[in-house]
Design a protein around this motif. Structure first.
Motif, PDB file in Angstrom:
ATOM      1  N   ALA B  23      49.619 -15.177  21.403  1.00 41.19           N
ATOM      2  CA  ALA B  23      48.083 -15.863  21.083  1.00 41.19           C
ATOM      3  C   ALA B  23      48.500 -16.849  19.919  1.00 41.19           C
ATOM      4  CB  ALA B  23      47.084 -14.830  20.393  1.00 41.19           C
ATOM      5  N   ALA B  24      49.345 -16.993  19.202  1.00 40.55           N
ATOM      6  CA  ALA B  24      49.581 -18.053  18.345  1.00 40.55           C
ATOM      7  C   ALA B  24      49.772 -19.240  18.835  1.00 40.55           C
ATOM      8  CB  ALA B  24      50.469 -17.488  17.287  1.00 40.55           C
ATOM      9  N   VAL B  25      50.988 -19.121  19.988  1.00 36.83           N
ATOM     10  CA  VAL B  25      51.310 -20.049  20.982  1.00 36.83           C
ATOM     11  C   VAL B  25      49.938 -20.942  21.525  1.00 36.83           C
ATOM     12  CG1 VAL B  25      52.477 -20.912  22.756  1.00 36.83           C
ATOM     13  CG2 VAL B  25      53.567 -19.374  21.245  1.00 36.83           C
ATOM     14  N   LEU B  26      49.172 -19.902  22.060  1.00 36.28           N
ATOM     15  CA  LEU B  26      48.014 -20.472  22.654  1.00 36.28           C
ATOM     16  C   LEU B  26      47.075 -21.104  21.834  1.00 36.28           C
ATOM     17  CD1 LEU B  26      47.049 -20.413  25.663  1.00 36.28           C
ATOM     18  CD2 LEU B  26      45.812 -18.118  25.122  1.00 36.28           C
ATOM     19  N   PHE B  27      46.765 -20.795  20.750  1.00 38.32           N
ATOM     20  CA  PHE B  27      45.785 -21.091  19.736  1.00 38.32           C
ATOM     21  C   PHE B  27      46.450 -22.629  19.230  1.00 38.32           C
ATOM     22  CE2 PHE B  27      43.892 -21.937  15.555  1.00 38.32           C
ATOM     23  CZ  PHE B  27      42.632 -21.311  15.739  1.00 38.32           C
ATOM     24  N   CYS B  28      47.713 -22.581  18.907  1.00 38.32           N
ATOM     25  CA  CYS B  28      48.380 -24.003  18.341  1.00 38.32           C
ATOM     26  C   CYS B  28      48.286 -25.001  19.547  1.00 38.32           C
ATOM     27  CB  CYS B  28      49.625 -23.753  17.875  1.00 38.32           C
ATOM     28  SG  CYS B  28      49.796 -22.982  16.458  1.00 38.32           S
ATOM     29  N   THR B  29      48.624 -24.626  20.781  1.00 32.24           N
ATOM     30  CA  THR B  29      48.464 -25.468  21.887  1.00 32.24           C
ATOM     31  C   THR B  29      46.989 -26.034  21.849  1.00 32.24           C
ATOM     32  OG1 THR B  29      49.849 -24.201  23.007  1.00 32.24           O
ATOM     33  CG2 THR B  29      49.064 -25.821  24.219  1.00 32.24           C
ATOM     34  N   GLY B  30      46.236 -25.262  21.779  1.00 35.30           N
ATOM     35  CA  GLY B  30      44.668 -25.484  21.953  1.00 35.30           C
ATOM     36  C   GLY B  30      44.234 -26.652  20.792  1.00 35.30           C
ATOM     37  N   VAL B  31      44.740 -26.175  19.667  1.00 36.77           N
ATOM     38  CA  VAL B  31      44.410 -27.230  18.306  1.00 36.77           C
ATOM     39  C   VAL B  31      44.954 -28.649  18.638  1.00 36.77           C
ATOM     40  CG1 VAL B  31      44.944 -27.466  16.002  1.00 36.77           C
ATOM     41  CG2 VAL B  31      44.024 -25.090  16.742  1.00 36.77           C
ATOM     42  N   TRP B  32      46.291 -28.635  19.183  1.00 40.90           N
ATOM     43  CA  TRP B  32      46.758 -29.860  19.435  1.00 40.90           C
ATOM     44  C   TRP B  32      46.320 -30.593  20.220  1.00 40.90           C
ATOM     45  CZ3 TRP B  32      49.196 -33.006  23.007  1.00 40.90           C
ATOM     46  CH2 TRP B  32      49.898 -33.926  22.276  1.00 40.90           C
ATOM     47  N   GLY B  33      45.845 -30.032  21.492  1.00 39.54           N
ATOM     48  CA  GLY B  33      45.012 -30.836  22.629  1.00 39.54           C
ATOM     49  C   GLY B  33      43.807 -31.113  22.078  1.00 39.54           C
ATOM     50  N   LEU B  34      43.142 -30.422  21.287  1.00 41.76           N
ATOM     51  CA  LEU B  34      41.560 -30.737  20.630  1.00 41.76           C
ATOM     52  C   LEU B  34      41.847 -31.905  19.843  1.00 41.76           C
ATOM     53  CD1 LEU B  34      38.614 -29.667  20.361  1.00 41.76           C
ATOM     54  CD2 LEU B  34      39.607 -28.576  18.211  1.00 41.76           C
TER      55      LEU B  34
END
Lengths: 204, 114
Positions: B23-34
Motif C-alpha cells: 500500500a505504501a508503494v501504491l500511495f507513493c506512486t500516486g503522490v508522485w503522479g499527482l
C-alpha cells in the motif's frame, strides 16, 4: 477463504507484482489510453488482494464500482478530451521530477519505518471469513446507519453536481435575435470563454 | 529487494507488513503522479491510486487486527462510495474546464494564480 499457504503466497506475489508495475505504468506511460487500461488492471489486482484478505464482498464492490464505473468514466473522459496537443516546455521540469521523487521516497521510507517498527497486536482475532458480508450488513444497518444514509445523500449531490457542471446550455431560441435555433446546429463550435486573448497591441 | 528482505517472514502466512508495504508503494506512486502529471485526466487517475492504497491498508488492518468486527471493510465501502462520487464530479469539472480552455494541460489552468 481457505487455500494452501503456498498458493496464497504465489497469488500475493503475482498480484503485488502486477499492482506495482501497473501503477508505475499508470503514472509513467506517455499514452493516456494505455494508462487508463492499466488502471483497470491495478483495480483488478487490488480486488484480488481483497479476496486474499477474506473480503469477498468488498472485492466484488471494487470490481463493480472501480472497474465497471470509474474506469469506464475515465475512458469516456479521455475520449471526450482527446486532442493531440504538444505540451509547452516549462523550466525546471527535471528538477521538479527529481525533487518530488525524493519527497515520495522519503514518504515511503517513513511509512515503511512505521509499519515495521510498530508493535502490532498480532495475532488478532480469527477472521470471520465467509460471514463477512453478513457482518457488513449488520454494521451498515446498526452502528454505521448515519454514514450509510449520508453516503446516499452524497451520491445524489454528486450526481446533480456532475450534471450541472457538464451539461451544455441549450436554448430553443437564439438569445440575441430571438429566432428559433436549428437544433441540429447546437453542437456547433463556440468560442471558448476563457481562452487566452491575443496580446493587445500597445496603444500609443 | 524489500520482498527478499522479508521473505523469511513469509513462512507462516503473509505478514501484515507485506500488505502495508504494498500500500505504501501504491500511495507513493500516486503522490508522485499527482505532482508530476501534465494531463488532468492522469491527475484523477493518480488520486484513484492513492484511494486504493488507503483501502488496501484498511482491509489489511481489518483482516489482521479486527477479524471479528470487520470495521475496516465498512470503512473501505464508504471510501469506495466517496471515490466514485469524486470521480464523477472531477471528470465533470474536467469537461467544463476543457470546454472553456481547450486544453488539459495542468500548467495552463492558472487563472487563480497570483
Amino acid at each position: 477463504m481457505t487455500i494452501a499457504s503456498t498458493t496464497e503466497l504465489i497469488c500475493f506475489l503475482v498480484l503485488s507484482f502486477t499492482l506495482v508495475l501497473g501503477s508505475l505504468g499508470v503514472v509513467l506511460l506517455p499514452n493516456i489510453v494505455y494508462s487508463a487500461f492499466l488502471l483497470g488492471g491495478v483495480f483488478l489486482s487490488v480486488a484480488g488482494l481483497y479476496l486474499l484478505l477474506n473480503a469477498s464482498f468488498v472485492a466484488a464492490a471494487q470490481v463493480l464500482v472501480y472497474v465497471g464505473a470509474v474506469n469506464v468514466l475515465i475512458l469516456f473522459a479521455i475520449m471526450l478530451v482527446n486532442k493531440k496537443e504538444t505540451l509547452a516546455d516549462i523550466p525546471g521540469l527535471l528538477l521538479r521530477r527529481v525533487l518530488s521523487g525524493a519527497v515520495c521516497a522519503g514518504l515511503f521510507a517513513l511509512l515503511l519505518r512505521v509499519s515495521f517498527t510498530t508493535d502490532w497486536a498480532l495475532p488478532g482475532p480469527i477472521p470471520v471469513g465467509e460471514e463477512a458480508t453478513i457482518r457488513i450488513g449488520e454494521h451498515l444497518f446498526s452502528d454505521y446507519l448515519l454514514p450509510f444514509e449520508l453516503a446516499s445523500v452524497l451520491l445524489l449531490m454528486a450526481m446533480i453536481g456532475a450534471i450541472v457542471l457538464a451539461r451544455r446550455d441549450v436554448f430553443s431560441s437564439d438569445v440575441i435575435t430571438g429566432e428559433p435555433v436549428d437544433q441540429g446546429l447546437i453542437e456547433k463550435a463556440r468560442t471558448p470563454l476563457l481562452l487566452e486573448k491575443p496580446v493587445l497591441e500597445k496603444t500609443s | 529487494m524489500i520482498l527478499a528482505l522479508v521473505l523469511p517472514g513469509f513462512s507462516n502466512g503473509i505478514p501484515l507488513q507485506a500488505y502495508l508495504t504494498l500500500a505504501a508503494v501504491l500511495f507513493c506512486t500516486g503522490v508522485w503522479g499527482l505532482i508530476n502529471s501534465r494531463n488532468a485526466v492522469r491527475v484523477l487517475m493518480s488520486i484513484e491510486l492513492m484511494l486504493n492504497a488507503v483501502n488496501l491498508n484498511l482491509m489489511a488492518f481489518s483482516n489482521y487486527l479486527d477479524g471479528q468486527l470487520i470495521r475496516g471493510q465498512v470503512f473501505a465501502i464508504f471510501v469506495i462510495t466517496v471515490a466514485a462520487a469524486e470521480a464523477a464530479v472531477g471528470l465533470a469539472i474536467l469537461l467544463s474546464l476543457y470546454r472553456n480552455r481547450e486544453t488539459v494541460d495542468m500548467e495552463r489552468f492558472n487563472l487563480l494564480r497570483w
